[in-house]
Design a protein around this motif. Structure first.
Motif: not given
Length: 331
Positions: A7-10, A52-54, A81-83
């Motif tokens: 999982a990446l921070l986008l 989007s990073k979320e 998910k969106i975080v």
């Protein structure tokens, strides 16, 4: 083709509010390239720069193009998910799909978009500090932990949970679907002197490794530095290695709450966990811990499955279709 990635921070993309761009506010985007060289072999490529990073996608789950019948193809994102950076987990209200044509983003109403909330929470193990450095806050922490149990069972009635509590010694309550028994166990916990944090986290991981489930989640709360575990055996590097080397495709997901209390948090521990994909929160008061438990309860619940259906048009790999999925969401 499935992509087995972490999982990446986008990166965030912010757009204006014209007819071809998403509205401002809680709007998030997933960007993909799509091609289908024979009409029967759809493939996708994730654009991590524009997305989007979320958006948090579990690439160990289905992330691919698929053929359906004699006329259709699908884009399937099985687990996301969106975080945001405050650990707020968003509920999706609507998703629209756009394709980039003639230098503009166009919505094609002949292609369909569907999303569902998945019930992927299988087993949760709660690792709970009961060292005396918590002082009078310990009763509050127990209350918040019991609320977390209620929240999790209310959202996912089929979930199973276990408990690892620690101070000088490490004790466990076996994985169970008895909500009231789990809450009663926490209610009766007594504080003690020292902090065997790593031994307790290790035991929590071992409990999850022994229990087969599609989704396994470790939630750890502490306010201190490990001053009791034998660190020849129990340390953060060994804990993370056990999770990484787990042969189960669905790896253990880690959540960490580190209260900046009297005990003083382990130096570097939160950053090590975060860099390994854990969701980490560092509240500064016991009252804030309540909010974090509630947010984490939502984080493990708001997981979505997305399907985009289009035709079997032949599209060369060298000139893929650009796809954008616009997501409207609420906290």
């Amino acid at each position: 083709m499935k992509l087995f990635l972490k999982a990446l921070l986008l990166s965030v993309v912010i757009f204006g509010c014209d007819s071809s761009e998403p509205d401002a506010g809680n709007a998030f985007q997933i960007y993909l390239d799509f091609w289908n060289t024979t009409g029967r072999n759809p493939e996708i490529r994730f654009d991590e720069i524009k997305t989007s990073k979320e958006i948090k996608i579990d690439f160990s789950q289905t992330f691919e193009g698929q053929t359906e019948g004699n006329q259709l193809t699908k884009v399937v994102i099985d687990n996301f998910k969106i975080v945001d950076n405050q650990n707020n987990n968003y509920n999706i209200g609507a998703i629209k799909a756009y394709e980039f044509r003639n230098n503009n983003w166009k919505e094609d109403v002949e292609f369909t978009m569907d999303f569902t909330q998945t019930q992927d929470v299988g087993v949760v193990v709660l690792v709970l500090d009961r060292s005396e450095s918590l002082g009078n806050d310990f009763s509050k922490i127990k209350e918040y932990a019991m609320n977390f149990i209620d929240q999790t069972f209310t959202t996912h009635p089929e979930v199973k949970m276990g408990i690892v509590d620690f101070s000088t010694d490490v004790h466990t309550y076996p994985i169970s679907n008895d909500r009231e028994a789990l809450k009663s166990y926490i209610s009766n916990l007594k504080s003690d002197r020292f902090t065997a944090l790593y031994q307790a986290m290790d035991e929590g991981v071992e409990m999850l490794l022994r229990y087969p489930a599609q989704s396994r989640i470790l939630v750890t709360f502490t306010d201190g530095t490990d001053n009791m575990s034998d660190q020849n055996y129990y340390n953060v590097e060994n804990i993370l290695a056990k999770i990484k080397n787990d042969k189960n495709t669905n790896k253990i997901r880690g959540f960490f709450i580190g209260l900046e209390g009297k005990g003083g948090l382990e130096t570097g521990l939160p950053s090590k966990l975060a860099s390994s994909g854990w969701i980490v929160s560092i509240p500064t008061s016991a009252t804030q811990v309540k909010d974090v438990f509630e947010k984490f309860g939502r984080l493990i619940s708001n997981v979505y499955h997305l399907t985009y259906i289009r035709n079997q048009q032949v599209i060369p790999r060298t000139t893929p279709v650009k796809l954008r999925f616009d997501i409207q969401a609420l906290r």
